[in-house]
Scaffold this motif. Structure first.
Motif, PDB file in Angstrom:
ATOM      1  N   HIS A 175      77.681  40.676  40.466  1.00 39.57           N
ATOM      2  CA  HIS A 175      77.346  41.524  39.322  1.00 39.57           C
ATOM      3  C   HIS A 175      78.207  41.261  38.113  1.00 39.57           C
ATOM      4  O   HIS A 175      77.888  41.667  37.020  1.00 39.57           O
ATOM      5  CB  HIS A 175      77.369  42.998  39.727  1.00 39.57           C
ATOM      6  CG  HIS A 175      78.651  43.461  40.344  1.00 39.57           C
ATOM      7  ND1 HIS A 175      79.508  44.290  39.683  1.00 39.57           N
ATOM      8  CD2 HIS A 175      79.207  43.193  41.534  1.00 39.57           C
ATOM      9  CE1 HIS A 175      80.555  44.526  40.472  1.00 39.57           C
ATOM     10  NE2 HIS A 175      80.392  43.886  41.603  1.00 39.57           N
ATOM     11  N   SER A 177      81.030  42.240  36.718  1.00 49.39           N
ATOM     12  CA  SER A 177      81.381  43.345  35.833  1.00 49.39           C
ATOM     13  C   SER A 177      82.766  43.244  35.214  1.00 49.39           C
ATOM     14  O   SER A 177      82.941  43.514  34.041  1.00 49.39           O
ATOM     15  CB  SER A 177      81.283  44.683  36.599  1.00 49.39           C
ATOM     16  OG  SER A 177      79.984  44.893  37.051  1.00 49.39           O
ATOM     17  N   ILE A 236      88.307  51.822  36.762  1.00 49.08           N
ATOM     18  CA  ILE A 236      88.191  50.705  35.814  1.00 49.08           C
ATOM     19  C   ILE A 236      86.745  50.208  35.738  1.00 49.08           C
ATOM     20  O   ILE A 236      86.469  49.172  35.158  1.00 49.08           O
ATOM     21  CB  ILE A 236      89.122  49.549  36.200  1.00 49.08           C
ATOM     22  CG1 ILE A 236      88.854  49.131  37.650  1.00 49.08           C
ATOM     23  CG2 ILE A 236      90.579  49.929  35.996  1.00 49.08           C
ATOM     24  CD1 ILE A 236      89.366  47.762  37.972  1.00 49.08           C
ATOM     25  N   LEU A 237      85.829  50.942  36.368  1.00 52.82           N
ATOM     26  CA  LEU A 237      84.397  50.642  36.310  1.00 52.82           C
ATOM     27  C   LEU A 237      84.046  49.238  36.776  1.00 52.82           C
ATOM     28  O   LEU A 237      83.189  48.583  36.195  1.00 52.82           O
ATOM     29  CB  LEU A 237      83.875  50.893  34.891  1.00 52.82           C
ATOM     30  CG  LEU A 237      83.781  52.368  34.545  1.00 52.82           C
ATOM     31  CD1 LEU A 237      83.646  52.565  33.043  1.00 52.82           C
ATOM     32  CD2 LEU A 237      82.615  53.033  35.262  1.00 52.82           C
ATOM     33  N   TYR A 277      77.804  49.755  43.858  1.00 53.97           N
ATOM     34  CA  TYR A 277      76.982  48.726  44.511  1.00 53.97           C
ATOM     35  C   TYR A 277      77.149  48.743  46.025  1.00 53.97           C
ATOM     36  O   TYR A 277      76.209  48.449  46.760  1.00 53.97           O
ATOM     37  CB  TYR A 277      77.290  47.353  43.922  1.00 53.97           C
ATOM     38  CG  TYR A 277      76.987  47.283  42.439  1.00 53.97           C
ATOM     39  CD1 TYR A 277      75.712  47.581  41.973  1.00 53.97           C
ATOM     40  CD2 TYR A 277      77.970  46.965  41.511  1.00 53.97           C
ATOM     41  CE1 TYR A 277      75.424  47.548  40.616  1.00 53.97           C
ATOM     42  CE2 TYR A 277      77.692  46.928  40.153  1.00 53.97           C
ATOM     43  CZ  TYR A 277      76.416  47.224  39.709  1.00 53.97           C
ATOM     44  OH  TYR A 277      76.135  47.201  38.371  1.00 53.97           O
ATOM     45  N   GLN A 300      73.891  48.915  47.911  1.00 54.94           N
ATOM     46  CA  GLN A 300      73.437  47.662  48.525  1.00 54.94           C
ATOM     47  C   GLN A 300      73.951  47.451  49.946  1.00 54.94           C
ATOM     48  O   GLN A 300      73.373  46.689  50.706  1.00 54.94           O
ATOM     49  CB  GLN A 300      73.896  46.450  47.682  1.00 54.94           C
ATOM     50  CG  GLN A 300      73.243  46.355  46.338  1.00 54.94           C
ATOM     51  CD  GLN A 300      73.859  45.246  45.490  1.00 54.94           C
ATOM     52  OE1 GLN A 300      74.437  44.291  45.999  1.00 54.94           O
ATOM     53  NE2 GLN A 300      73.751  45.371  44.181  1.00 54.94           N
ATOM     54  N   THR A 303      72.963  54.237  50.517  1.00 54.48           N
ATOM     55  CA  THR A 303      72.835  55.686  50.457  1.00 54.48           C
ATOM     56  C   THR A 303      72.522  56.172  49.045  1.00 54.48           C
ATOM     57  O   THR A 303      71.948  57.236  48.853  1.00 54.48           O
ATOM     58  CB  THR A 303      74.126  56.338  50.982  1.00 54.48           C
ATOM     59  OG1 THR A 303      74.257  56.018  52.363  1.00 54.48           O
ATOM     60  CG2 THR A 303      74.098  57.842  50.840  1.00 54.48           C
ATOM     61  N   ASP A 304      72.901  55.400  48.042  1.00 54.64           N
ATOM     62  CA  ASP A 304      72.618  55.748  46.639  1.00 54.64           C
ATOM     63  C   ASP A 304      73.153  57.116  46.233  1.00 54.64           C
ATOM     64  O   ASP A 304      72.489  57.864  45.532  1.00 54.64           O
ATOM     65  CB  ASP A 304      71.104  55.736  46.361  1.00 54.64           C
ATOM     66  CG  ASP A 304      70.464  54.420  46.707  1.00 54.64           C
ATOM     67  OD1 ASP A 304      71.010  53.400  46.295  1.00 54.64           O
ATOM     68  OD2 ASP A 304      69.436  54.418  47.400  1.00 54.64           O
ATOM     69  N   PHE A 325      76.157  55.041  37.930  1.00 49.62           N
ATOM     70  CA  PHE A 325      76.812  55.080  36.621  1.00 49.62           C
ATOM     71  C   PHE A 325      76.180  56.191  35.802  1.00 49.62           C
ATOM     72  O   PHE A 325      74.973  56.389  35.843  1.00 49.62           O
ATOM     73  CB  PHE A 325      76.640  53.762  35.879  1.00 49.62           C
ATOM     74  CG  PHE A 325      77.300  52.606  36.553  1.00 49.62           C
ATOM     75  CD1 PHE A 325      78.682  52.463  36.496  1.00 49.62           C
ATOM     76  CD2 PHE A 325      76.567  51.674  37.259  1.00 49.62           C
ATOM     77  CE1 PHE A 325      79.299  51.400  37.124  1.00 49.62           C
ATOM     78  CE2 PHE A 325      77.173  50.605  37.891  1.00 49.62           C
ATOM     79  CZ  PHE A 325      78.553  50.467  37.817  1.00 49.62           C
ATOM     80  N   VAL A 326      77.006  56.875  35.055  1.00 51.33           N
ATOM     81  CA  VAL A 326      76.520  57.960  34.215  1.00 51.33           C
ATOM     82  C   VAL A 326      76.990  57.682  32.787  1.00 51.33           C
ATOM     83  O   VAL A 326      78.096  57.176  32.591  1.00 51.33           O
ATOM     84  CB  VAL A 326      77.083  59.319  34.700  1.00 51.33           C
ATOM     85  CG1 VAL A 326      76.583  60.457  33.830  1.00 51.33           C
ATOM     86  CG2 VAL A 326      76.725  59.574  36.156  1.00 51.33           C
ATOM     87  N   ASP A 327      76.166  57.987  31.830  1.00 57.62           N
ATOM     88  CA  ASP A 327      76.471  57.786  30.408  1.00 57.62           C
ATOM     89  C   ASP A 327      76.606  56.301  30.054  1.00 57.62           C
ATOM     90  O   ASP A 327      76.538  55.444  30.910  1.00 57.62           O
ATOM     91  CB  ASP A 327      77.729  58.549  29.985  1.00 57.62           C
ATOM     92  CG  ASP A 327      77.478  60.049  29.913  1.00 57.62           C
ATOM     93  OD1 ASP A 327      76.294  60.423  29.868  1.00 57.62           O
ATOM     94  OD2 ASP A 327      78.449  60.813  29.913  1.00 57.62           O
ATOM     95  N   ARG A 328      76.867  56.076  28.759  1.00 56.80           N
ATOM     96  CA  ARG A 328      76.909  54.703  28.267  1.00 56.80           C
ATOM     97  C   ARG A 328      78.188  54.437  27.513  1.00 56.80           C
ATOM     98  O   ARG A 328      78.917  55.348  27.153  1.00 56.80           O
ATOM     99  CB  ARG A 328      75.728  54.476  27.314  1.00 56.80           C
ATOM    100  CG  ARG A 328      74.470  54.067  28.006  1.00 56.80           C
ATOM    101  CD  ARG A 328      73.522  53.438  27.014  1.00 56.80           C
ATOM    102  NE  ARG A 328      73.136  54.350  25.953  1.00 56.80           N
ATOM    103  CZ  ARG A 328      71.869  54.575  25.605  1.00 56.80           C
ATOM    104  NH1 ARG A 328      70.905  53.967  26.219  1.00 56.80           N
ATOM    105  NH2 ARG A 328      71.584  55.397  24.624  1.00 56.80           N
ATOM    106  N   GLY A 329      78.401  53.157  27.238  1.00 54.20           N
ATOM    107  CA  GLY A 329      79.525  52.752  26.414  1.00 54.20           C
ATOM    108  C   GLY A 329      80.841  53.223  26.989  1.00 54.20           C
ATOM    109  O   GLY A 329      81.045  53.216  28.203  1.00 54.20           O
ATOM    110  N   PHE A 330      81.731  53.654  26.120  1.00 56.77           N
ATOM    111  CA  PHE A 330      83.052  54.078  26.530  1.00 56.77           C
ATOM    112  C   PHE A 330      82.999  55.306  27.440  1.00 56.77           C
ATOM    113  O   PHE A 330      83.900  55.558  28.215  1.00 56.77           O
ATOM    114  CB  PHE A 330      83.858  54.397  25.258  1.00 56.77           C
ATOM    115  CG  PHE A 330      85.333  54.576  25.504  1.00 56.77           C
ATOM    116  CD1 PHE A 330      86.143  53.479  25.733  1.00 56.77           C
ATOM    117  CD2 PHE A 330      85.897  55.841  25.490  1.00 56.77           C
ATOM    118  CE1 PHE A 330      87.498  53.644  25.954  1.00 56.77           C
ATOM    119  CE2 PHE A 330      87.252  56.019  25.710  1.00 56.77           C
ATOM    120  CZ  PHE A 330      88.060  54.914  25.939  1.00 56.77           C
ATOM    121  N   THR A 344      80.942  55.719  29.817  1.00 53.07           N
ATOM    122  CA  THR A 344      80.420  55.376  31.142  1.00 53.07           C
ATOM    123  C   THR A 344      81.407  55.800  32.217  1.00 53.07           C
ATOM    124  O   THR A 344      82.601  55.587  32.099  1.00 53.07           O
ATOM    125  CB  THR A 344      80.210  53.846  31.248  1.00 53.07           C
ATOM    126  OG1 THR A 344      79.481  53.408  30.125  1.00 53.07           O
ATOM    127  CG2 THR A 344      79.460  53.497  32.534  1.00 53.07           C
TER     128      THR A 344
END
Lengths: 348, 121, 598, 525
Positions: free
Chosen positions: A42, A44, A147-148, A154, A158, A162-163, A167-172, A174
């Motif tokens: 991924h 990241s 540190i995302l 994943y 994966q 269990t899901d 991730f929630v929200d965007r940008g900084f 997140t």
């Protein structure tokens, strides 16, 4: 098979392998915070960037396929600059509480900052601050330290499948959370702790029953004693006490554990453990010496054998005990007592 | 749609409806529609042109309107442009209009009796 | 289709619709009935005409009279004068900015003269909700030709030879992409259309969907035939309700007419499509994020390879092109690869649609041949800078494009030239900046956008755009150092080099290009604590010019924070800079223009 | 398991039946989900809408105890559609014609009637399973804990055999074993009829081999099973019972019966805790836990893996093997092992499947038996090429309704099972506070319409009654179960097994029919 050159060494590797895998195959260690062989690459964290001659920019080694004739530098000046810059960025948004952080000593961010001489961040802007989610019984999530790298998300989607987290929200803004940020206890989390095991920093940590530092403990690799999957695990031991359990990659578990194997180890050191043999005297179980207990049993065996024959004695062995112990119990029943009355709870 | 022919048929039909926006050549029927024209009965004349052209599915014909041409006494006036040629019809009725479509636009024969020349004689 | 003597085309694009073009249409209809004209005059709601500056736009055929900035109250005049009496209402006609001439016909308007409309050819010409009108303008003929006369390979060959490159920003050769998808192995394949137009200010895709949705349906079916797909997805942002509605109508009409569905044109080819709505995240324009979003996952980019041509939607080979790219396809098929390749430059063929905005007279949408110079686009088509101000830069490529200064105005626009200048084509944003724009502030403005829209996946983009933004804030506030400028530059380069997807890799462009061409403005902010354009409020000072001050005290009376001192009639007034909040009230109030901004 | 766990990822179709895998074997459950998400087709059959059902392509909500009818109908579809593997059948099986004949009456309609699953679903499941390149069957106690459990397994193996789904990667008939070392215990002959490596006690050669190794004369009489033992105690045929690490007071059917028996017999219990069973003992011996000893466990895929000592046992507790050894010595049988490894060395001399395994070889990773020699890599897929007995015998089996069913007094079917958080009789998990907070008490899952009929609301206390007794517990109203089914987890004492039947046993392997108990349910007073 393809051949490429990494840091001056020729490497031959299966087509379709990544640069990271090619490097690992010859023992060249490329630092990473987000890589996990079990996951679809991924890319990241971007710490694993390397220089490929002729490429437009640095490439992430974990997700870039190696190709024939490629010339790769894993620690060139531009690579080091980029890694330091990325670490600088991570540190700018990470609390510097290593003195009290429970992950200290086993934190990849800490190790990499040490390796690349990042003492503190050169940026002094906003830092994230989140409430700890302590709603799960066995581990907590401290997004302030995250540190995302995405491994937990994943691994949950994966590997464990269990899901529960996403991730929630965007940008900084997140962050890793549960749907609608309702908290772990209200999520579909099954408390397997496989995300916790994947976290490279102190953002996901088991709830500890007692304090310890990672450098104080001994690790003992063993097999889980719950169901028949045979998960491989490490017992973390401090002062003759199991203080934590961690999954280990084994054939059957692929680095996973479940809530029982991972978090339900309290029984080992539980105060109600039997510590001395007991014999029922006048209707009450009383603690006795091993000698006395053996005598009582041996005498009873002899007595029953004499009165009713060996087949009046039955043994239930245990699907919980060692293979060797099961063998010895069958030998006790068959060879010593003289009966085939031996069974165990295979059917239950 | 099961064939190109079907598409072609739709296209032919549809083109009629939009040719106003793309046609540069062809026949232009210009109806004088200023107050004088309307007062003299230009509306039914124009409607007759529209209906008749529609009915006959004529291609390359544009009906347009214009203001006062200046000869208010001759209204309703209509000018038919075809290439360089311009025929001016005057004092038209709806009946005349249908005739002009049938004769002039379809068969290329100018309806002499309605032209300005005939009237002025 | 009935014959009408006159067609009144009213723009129903989003821009004009927001200025009440809907009510204008209603009003026309009412008045036509009232005057008994409804059988002879037809009102057509079209897609965008492009010249949004002049909206709402009404064009009356057969004269082609181009009315601009029409209000509901103008409708009776047009009906009574033009439609009833045949007198063009000159007052309402569009006036050219440069010549101030009144333009009678749409064909004469300078804005359109240098344009060449291929992708937008039907926009503002047809009723987008009528399949007949689309067919009348040769619609679905390309699909018919392709299905009945050509092999998939021939189709791909034409697209390749046309030289068409992706109009979504990347500029990847479209034919090659089609070929990759065709050759990819998969039991199922998909064609997807990227209509997630995320660049602020860009709306060419929306315009095509609103003005000519059948073109996309037709092109996607052609693509499906070429690559071997029988299912198409159009990913449209939910913020485009009109586009979504018209596209859905187009899909439904195509299905009714057997132009979508099974056995199209009796050839055995099946193709169906559906719309997927996006929630408007900028990153979902990135192809892998878009695919994730179509699959119902969080819109986040993933690493490539595998490319979508190999593993796309639900891991099946997927052809993904953007709206404008698809809009070119039917024309290329009908008119041939050579015709298309004859337009444009050596490496960039055809036309490109730009959304022109900023300090420009003709704000709107223009389609020009590749190779048109920036100057021609800005001055000839765009009508130049308003109010006689001086041109400073043009920002192309959306929020992650770069700023190009005046010395490069004669550069022919194509993919490679723009990249060489530190900018990019992007989806076709073009924002003109004049002397009143501060370039540091401009860079900060775009960073504000990219930082917010970062998906948050990779470190450089998520953390780095935040820090760039903070450094720019610092500089704009007059608190920056040259160290900060240096840090900004290094950081920008790291983000560009180390980010996962196109968004991160291009997010630093506004910073890098302004540092390259306008470094002196950064230096002025840092070293001289001045904003040369007078934009950055923290660096502004309001000063009383002693010679001009008449000691009237009006300024002191108007100051909301009481930071102006002086003695009425005796002493020149003085502004306390520490207390001043830079509201400018004093300057506005001074009857003698004795207060200056600097 | 005939095939290794990692094979799950290599299957094109997975048929999971009678296994609530994500709760009972969570780590395998996760791997099944992963395979399904990576494209494998997933068929799930269970009386409850278990979590895995959510991931399934086809979910068959089957009435408890009707699996044979389902499997037979599936085979019937496969044969009618011509999806059987003729080559495999010809070369590797016997009795095919008889099987085909026996299947004829299992039409889709007939099976739908018995199983409560819609006919088209059975058909689709059969086609999905049979059309896959490699299809794997995974099953657990939902298949075996029936009075016809053995025959149910046979019907599954018939299904695999006629489609050639055995002996290849990604296929197999794979039982998921419930306990950490149930495989090892069986391998070691902790069964009344076999020595180690399944060498029958009735086989003279085998007996002589062990007599020689152990230096004593051995009995050729097959011994008693756990369930038979309780009856034998009742009948005074057994006077002394030595239980090592088991808790039949909770795990065995018909608790009241078990309790009477345990009270009566001279009972020795060797365990970590004073369990419900130990409380009834005459002698209790403190044993060491897995963390306190070295040795091996054998997992469900036959992998022999190391267990290592991490901490000292508390007090005077000892590893079981030391206790057995000391007792043997006390009884005059000289036995001197210095470590579990030394015992293992003796085991591998006597057990062909283990012969090639040493502690050194399994230092880092375990080996799957059979591993006959020191250079053998172990065996991931059993019956590769050919079934072990030469040809797979396709024994026709018939659906038989459980005797528990069909009495008006007990109109509902109770089925028992496990939940994620608790383990077996809770002796271990019950010591963890967090676990008990999440899974604090016994409950019964009942269908909303049944609840409405009986006036029961969610969380209310209900009384569940069977022929053997009644138990009160909380009601959990959920559509996980159908109206005629009640689910009760068996982990708690005085719980589900008070109600189950310990008398009716499978005729082959003596397994009790724990999954089908006729019950009634009422609001508690």
């Amino acid at each position: 098979m393809i051949t490429l050159n990494i840091n001056g060494f020729e490497v031959e590797i299966k087509e379709g392998s990544t640069i990271y895998q090619a490097a690992s195959s010859i023992g060249v260690k490329i630092p990473t915070l987000c890589h996990d062989e079990r996951l679809k690459p991924h890319g990241s964290c971007r710490i694993c960037v390397v220089e490929v001659e002729g490429a437009r920019s640095l490439v992430a080694s974990c997700s870039t396929p190696a190709s024939n004739g490629m010339v790769v530098h894993t620690e060139s000046e531009s690579v080091i600059t980029a890694r330091r810059e990325i670490l600088d960025l991570m540190l700018a948004n990470h609390p510097l509480d290593c003195l009290t952080c429970e992950k200290a000593g086993r934190c990849t961010l800490q190790d990499l900052c040490y390796q690349y001489d990042i003492e503190e961040s050169s940026f002094d802007g906003k830092k994230k601050k989140y409430e700890k989610d302590t709603s799960n019984e066995f581990y907590y999530a401290d997004q302030t330290k995250c540190i995302l790298c995405g491994k937990c998300v994943y691994v949950c989607s994966q590997v464990q499948n269990t899901d529960a987290i996403c991730f929630v929200d965007r940008g900084f803004e997140t962050h890793v959370g549960t749907p609608f940020d309702l908290g772990l206890a209200k999520s579909t989390c099954v408390s397997c702790g496989n995300c916790v095991a994947a976290c490279p920093v102190g953002a996901l940590m088991p709830k500890r029953k007692e304090k310890f530092r990672y450098w104080e403990i001994d690790k003992v690799k063993t097999t889980c004693s719950y169901c028949g999957v045979g998960c491989q695990m490490e017992l973390l031991v401090k002062d003759n006490k199991v203080v934590e359990v961690e999954p280990v990659k084994g054939h059957s578990n692929d680095g996973m554990l479940c809530v029982k194997g991972r978090f339900s180890y309290d029984f080992i050191n539980h105060s109600s453990r039997l510590k001395k043999p007991m014999v029922r005297k006048n209707g009450v179980l009383e603690e006795v010496s091993w000698d006395e207990a053996y005598d009582v049993i041996a005498n009873k065996i002899t007595e029953v054998k004499e009165s009713d024959g060996a087949d009046a004695i039955t043994g239930f062995s245990s699907a919980r005990a060692l293979t060797e112990e099961n063998y010895l119990m069958t030998k006790l029943m068959r060879a010593v007592i003289g009966t085939n009355n031996i069974d165990h709870c295979a059917r239950l | 749609m099961k064939s190109i022919a079907e598409l072609e048929a739709i296209r032919k039909r549809a083109q009629e409806g939009v040719k106003l926006r793309s046609e540069k050549g062809g026949v232009r029927v210009v109806v004088g529609m200023a107050t004088c024209g309307i007062a003299a009965g230009a509306r039914p004349v124009m409607m007759a042109f529209v209906e008749e052209i529609n009915k006959r599915e004529l291609k390359n014909v544009v009906i347009t309107q214009t203001g006062c041409i200046g000869a208010c006494r001759l209204e309703p006036m209509v000018e038919v442009y075809q290439g360089e040629e311009k025929i001016t019809y005057v004092k038209l009725t709806a009946e005349d209009a249908r005739k002009i479509v049938a004769e002039h636009l379809v068969n290329g024969r100018v309806v002499k009796e309605c032209t300005i020349g005939a009237y002025e004689k | 289709m009935d014959l009408y003597r006159s067609h009144v085309l009213v723009c129903g694009g989003t821009g004009c619709a927001s200025s009440e073009s809907g009510r204008i249409i209603d009003n026309f209809n009412e008045l036509l009935i009232e005057h008994g004209l409804d059988k002879e005059v037809k009102i057509v709601k079209t897609g965008c005409f492009g010249l949004c500056e002049a909206g709402p736009v009404v064009v009356v055929y057969p004269e082609g009279a181009f009315y601009s900035m029409i209000k509901v109250s103008d409708v009776p005049t047009i009906v009574e004068e033009h439609l009833l009496k045949g007198r063009i209402v000159t007052d309402l006609l569009y006036k050219d900015h440069t010549t101030s001439e009144t333009m009678n016909s749409i064909d004469e308007v300078g804005f359109y003269k240098k344009q060449r409309r291929v992708a937008l050819r039907n926009c503002g010409v047809i009723n987008p909700e009528s399949i007949e009108e689309y067919i009348a303008f040769d619609g679905y003929q390309a699909l018919g030709n392709v299905l009945t006369e050509m092999s998939p390979n021939q189709v791909i060959d034409i697209v390749k030879r046309s030289g068409l490159r992706g109009r979504g920003g990347g500029g990847f050769p479209t034919g090659t992409k089609w070929e990759f998808t065709q050759k990819a192995v998969g039991d199922l394949k998909y064609v997807a259309c990227n209509a997630d137009e995320g660049d602020p200010g860009a709306f060419m895709d929306r315009s095509v969907l609103e003005g000519d949705p059948h073109a996309i349906v037709e092109a996607m079916a052609i693509a499906g035939y070429a690559v071997g797909a029988s299912k198409g997805f159009v990913y449209v942002r939910a913020e485009y309700p009109i586009a979504v509605k018209r596209l859905q109508i187009a899909i439904d009409q195509a299905k009714e007419n057997g132009l979508l569905g099974e056995d199209i044109f009796g050839t055995g080819f099946n193709f169906d499509m559906e719309i997927r709505l996006g929630a408007g995240a900028f990153v979902c324009g990135e192809e892998t994020a878009l695919i994730a979003s179509i699959e119902g996952k969080r819109g986040m980019p993933r690493v490539r390879p595998p490319f979508p041509a190999v593993k796309g939607i639900f891991d099946k080979p997927t052809l993904l092109n953007n709206v404008e790219t698809f809009a070119n396809i039917p024309q290329i098929i009908l008119k041939g690869a050579e015709w298309f390749a004859s337009i444009g430059t050596e490496k960039s063929k055809g036309t490109k649609v730009f959304a022109l905005a900023g300090k420009i007279n003709n704000t709107g949408l223009l389609e020009i041949p590749m190779g048109t110079t920036l100057r021609e686009a800005i001055y000839d088509v765009g009508g130049g800078i308003p109010n006689g101000k001086a041109f400073k830069a043009v920002q192309t490529g959306g929020p992650s494009g770069g700023c190009i200064p005046a010395e490069y105005l004669d550069t022919p626009i194509d993919y490679d030239n723009l990249i060489a200048l530190g900018s990019m084509m992007g989806s076709g944003g073009m924002i003109v900046l004049d002397e009143d724009n501060c370039m540091v502030d401009v860079a900060r403005f775009f960073l504000d956008f990219t930082e917010e829209e970062s998906c948050g996946k990779c470190t450089p983009c998520r953390e780095g755009t935040k820090r760039m933004h903070e450094l720019l804030d610092k500089i704009v506030d007059g608190k920056g150092t040259m160290d900060d400028v240096a840090k900004l530059e290094t950081l920008a380069k790291t983000i560009k080099g180390a980010s996962l997807c196109g968004l991160g890799q291009t997010a630093p462009n506004p910073v890098l290009s302004t540092l390259k061409y306008f470094r002196h403005e950064y230096e002025a902010h840092v070293l001289d604590h001045k904003c040369p354009a007078g934009v950055c409020s923290a660096l502004l000072q309001y000063l009383v010019v002693p010679d001009l001050c008449k000691k009237c005290g009006i300024c002191a009376a108007k100051c909301p924070v009481n930071c102006i001192s002086g003695v009425k009639g005796k002493e020149v007034y003085l502004i306390d800079q520490d207390k001043c909040i830079k509201c400018g009230a004093c300057m506005d109030a001074c009857p003698f223009k004795a207060i200056k901004k600097g | 398991m005939t095939n290794g766990i990692a094979d799950i990822q290599k299957a094109d179709a997975l048929f999971v039946t009678g296994s609530n895998t994500t709760e009972s074997h969570p780590v395998i459950g996760a791997q099944i989900k992963r395979a399904a998400r990576n494209g494998a087709k997933l068929i799930v059959a269970d009386p409850r809408k278990i979590p895995l059902a959510e991931e399934a392509d086809i979910f068959l909500k089957i009435k408890p105890g009707t699996s044979i009818a389902l499997h037979n109908a599936m085979m019937n579809v496969i044969i009618n559609e011509g999806l059987q593997d003729d080559k495999y059948i010809r070369e590797n099986t016997e009795n095919y014609e008889e099987l085909v004949e026996s299947l004829k009456k299992y039409s889709l309609e007939y099976a739908a009637e018995i199983t409560g699953v819609e006919a088209y679903l059975i058909r689709e499941a059969a086609i999905m399973y049979a059309s896959a390149e490699a299809a794997s069957i995974l099953y657990c106690m939902g298949i075996t804990q029936h009075t016809n459990g053995t025959e149910t397994v046979m019907s599954l193996s018939n299904l695999a055999l006629i489609t050639g789904n055995i002996g290849k990667v990604g296929t197999g008939v794979n039982p998921l074993r419930g306990q950490n070392n149930v495989q090892g215990a069986c391998d070691m002959g902790a069964l009344p009829n076999v020595y180690t490596g399944y060498q029958p006690v009735t086989n003279t050669g085998a007996r002589e081999k062990f007599e020689q190794a152990w230096g004593v004369k051995l009995s050729d009489k097959i011994g008693l099973t756990v369930t038979e033992t309780f009856k034998a105690i009742d009948e005074d045929r057994v006077k002394m019972l030595y239980i090592c690490g088991e808790n039949p007071m909770i795990s065995d059917p018909d608790t009241h019966h078990a309790e009477r028996a345990l009270d009566k017999v001279f009972l020795v219990v060797q365990d970590l805790f004073l369990t419900e069973t130990a409380e009834l003992a005459d002698v209790v011996l403190p044993a060491a836990s897995f963390a306190e000893k070295d040795g091996t466990f054998v997992n469900t895929e036959r992998r022999i893996q190391r267990v290592r000592k991490a901490v000292e046992a508390p007090g005077e507790a000892k590893p079981d093997w030391i206790i057995f050894m000391e007792l043997m010595n006390r009884l005059g049988y000289e036995e001197h092992f210095n470590s579990a490894e030394e015992i293992f060395e003796e085991i591998r001399q006597l057990t062909p499947q283990y012969a090639g395994v040493t502690y050194e070889r399994i230092k880092n990773k375990g080996i799957q038996w059979p591993c006959p020699t020191l250079d053998h890599p172990g065996t991931n897929v059993l019956h590769a090429g050919k079934p072990a007995r030469g040809a797979g015998f396709l024994k026709p089996v018939e659906h038989l309704e459980s005797l528990e069913i069909g009495e008006d007094k007990y109109p509902l079917v109770m089925t028992t099972g496990r939940m994620l958080y608790q383990y077996h009789t809770r002796t271990m998990t019950g010591k963890t506070e967090g676990i008990n907070l999440i899974a604090p008490e016994l409950y019964a899952e009942i269908n909303p319409s049944l609840a409405q009929e009986k006036g029961i609301t969610d969380g209310e206390v209900v009384k569940v009654t069977s022929r053997r007794g009644s138990v009160t517990m909380k009601a959990k109203v959920t559509d996980r179960v159908n109206k005629e089914v009640v689910f009760v987890p068996f982990h708690w004492d005085s719980g589900a097994n008070v109600l189950t039947n310990g008398d009716e046993l499978d005729k082959y392997c003596k397994i009790p029919g724990l999954k089908v108990t006729g019950v009634n349910i009422e609001k508690a007073d």
